[in-house]
Design a protein around this motif. Sequence first.
Motif, PDB file in Angstrom:
ATOM      1  N   TRP A  87       0.832  -1.207   0.000  1.00 47.38           N
ATOM      2  CA  TRP A  87       0.000   0.000   0.000  1.00 47.38           C
ATOM      3  C   TRP A  87       0.867   1.258   0.000  1.00 47.38           C
ATOM      4  N   LYS A  88       1.941   1.254   0.786  1.00 52.02           N
ATOM      5  CA  LYS A  88       2.852   2.394   0.816  1.00 52.02           C
ATOM      6  C   LYS A  88       3.482   2.605  -0.561  1.00 52.02           C
ATOM      7  N   ARG A  89       3.848   1.519  -1.235  1.00 48.81           N
ATOM      8  CA  ARG A  89       4.417   1.624  -2.580  1.00 48.81           C
ATOM      9  C   ARG A  89       3.396   2.192  -3.557  1.00 48.81           C
ATOM     10  N   TYR A  90       2.143   1.750  -3.417  1.00 53.06           N
ATOM     11  CA  TYR A  90       1.091   2.279  -4.295  1.00 53.06           C
ATOM     12  C   TYR A  90       0.971   3.788  -4.136  1.00 53.06           C
ATOM     13  N   LEU A  91       0.931   4.258  -2.884  1.00 50.10           N
ATOM     14  CA  LEU A  91       0.809   5.699  -2.655  1.00 50.10           C
ATOM     15  C   LEU A  91       2.012   6.449  -3.208  1.00 50.10           C
ATOM     16  N   ARG A  92       3.197   5.872  -3.030  1.00 47.43           N
ATOM     17  CA  ARG A  92       4.420   6.523  -3.523  1.00 47.43           C
ATOM     18  C   ARG A  92       4.363   6.703  -5.033  1.00 47.43           C
ATOM     19  N   LEU A  93       3.843   5.705  -5.739  1.00 45.63           N
ATOM     20  CA  LEU A  93       3.751   5.776  -7.195  1.00 45.63           C
ATOM     21  C   LEU A  93       2.523   6.550  -7.657  1.00 45.63           C
ATOM     22  N   ALA A  94       1.392   6.315  -6.997  1.00 47.40           N
ATOM     23  CA  ALA A  94       0.119   6.760  -7.541  1.00 47.40           C
ATOM     24  C   ALA A  94      -0.145   8.243  -7.378  1.00 47.40           C
ATOM     25  N   ALA A 133      -6.338   4.432 -12.410  1.00 50.47           N
ATOM     26  CA  ALA A 133      -6.159   4.709 -10.986  1.00 50.47           C
ATOM     27  C   ALA A 133      -5.792   3.455 -10.206  1.00 50.47           C
ATOM     28  N   VAL A 134      -6.350   2.314 -10.603  1.00 50.37           N
ATOM     29  CA  VAL A 134      -6.031   1.060  -9.898  1.00 50.37           C
ATOM     30  C   VAL A 134      -4.910   0.299 -10.597  1.00 50.37           C
ATOM     31  N   LEU A 135      -4.265   0.940 -11.581  1.00 52.88           N
ATOM     32  CA  LEU A 135      -3.092   0.382 -12.267  1.00 52.88           C
ATOM     33  C   LEU A 135      -3.400  -0.928 -12.999  1.00 52.88           C
ATOM     34  N   VAL A 149       2.978   5.099 -19.249  1.00 52.04           N
ATOM     35  CA  VAL A 149       2.411   4.850 -17.927  1.00 52.04           C
ATOM     36  C   VAL A 149       2.231   3.357 -17.662  1.00 52.04           C
ATOM     37  N   TRP A 150       2.366   2.526 -18.685  1.00 49.61           N
ATOM     38  CA  TRP A 150       2.336   1.080 -18.449  1.00 49.61           C
ATOM     39  C   TRP A 150       3.421   0.691 -17.452  1.00 49.61           C
ATOM     40  N   TYR A 151       4.546   1.423 -17.478  1.00 47.98           N
ATOM     41  CA  TYR A 151       5.651   1.071 -16.599  1.00 47.98           C
ATOM     42  C   TYR A 151       5.286   1.247 -15.126  1.00 47.98           C
ATOM     43  N   VAL A 152       4.476   2.254 -14.817  1.00 46.51           N
ATOM     44  CA  VAL A 152       4.097   2.487 -13.424  1.00 46.51           C
ATOM     45  C   VAL A 152       3.343   1.277 -12.883  1.00 46.51           C
ATOM     46  N   ALA A 153       2.401   0.751 -13.692  1.00 51.54           N
ATOM     47  CA  ALA A 153       1.655  -0.439 -13.279  1.00 51.54           C
ATOM     48  C   ALA A 153       2.581  -1.631 -13.113  1.00 51.54           C
ATOM     49  N   ILE A 154       3.536  -1.783 -14.018  1.00 53.25           N
ATOM     50  CA  ILE A 154       4.464  -2.907 -13.944  1.00 53.25           C
ATOM     51  C   ILE A 154       5.376  -2.774 -12.726  1.00 53.25           C
TER      52      ILE A 154
END
Length: 372
Positions: A87-94, A133-135, A149-154
Amino acid sequence: MSKVANRMPLIDALKAVAAMLVLLHHFSSYGPLAAAAREAMPAAADWLFDYGRMAVQIFLVIAGFLAARGLSGEGQALSVSPLPLIWKRYLRLAIPYLAAIGLAIMAATIANQWLDDEAVPARATLGQWLAHAVLLHGILGVDSLSAGVWYVAIDFQLFALMALLLWAGRRHVIAPALVLATALASLFWFNRDASWDNWAIYFFGSYGLGAAAWWASGRRQMSTWLAVIACVAIAALVVDFRLRIALALAVALLLGFSRRNGLLETWPTARPLAFLGQISYSIFLVHFPILLLANGLYSRFEFESPLSGLVALMLSVFASILGATLFYRWIESPAASQRITNALSWLSGNLWVLARHTRRLARRAVLGAETP
């Protein structure tokens, strides 16, 4: 310890080079500016179009290297639940990612008035935004709202997968073995099938090479362990040669040797590279909206000469770096991200309190109406 002391100049330099190559790859791929650049510098434009995107491998290896450092510095299992870390990683990226998606939507709306080109995304829908938003936009086959932005999801998938593997191992030896076995499966099977390219397993070979380089560089027989990593990767290249995997191997070995001999924290000392490395994620996120606006303006004023295209391209690159600098300061930096997170937490908390209060008042009103 200061922020400066915590940074690794070599990683910053690699990220700076990779970010600029990805930027130039996209600038040589989309719109009339790309056509003008190809006319002015055909060899350079063709090379950037064909090979610039491979710089993503640098990000993948670095991400795996740093994930191993943060999650399992000594090759140990993850003893706590991985969900808070994910979850912390998601916030950092999102947080910066969603802000950049908003910029891309606005830039596409403006550029669409001046430019009729397939590079301009169609008008965004709510479902499309939610998928981003949910990658899950790549997995769901939703058209992308911005380039790259595909890279962010990956990246998010890769971190989550590694955290889960380290947690599933639960033992000192088994945990990294699971990570390395998954990397082998990627190198020898999944990475050879492009139908998996929306899933972490396709890229986990490069990510795993970065993790393996971190673990190997902390061992007493570092050279032997790095040689084993090289032999395995070369075997995968013999089975099916992929230039992207060869690049990933080179970066992993560079990081491994540099950590042991101290270069990782001391070289290079060029401040521009350190700065570009620090804002590399912001460059990655904001350059496409700026590219859309630059192409729109170029088309609006009906420039045609290769020289005008080259000048416009250079100004666009400068604008991308300037925009990324401001974006980092206001959105991506740890301090800015914390402010945004705190504001969102405050807003959601107050909305929840308001909803409960409204429901309580509504219930009282209903009971009052029912009372004779």
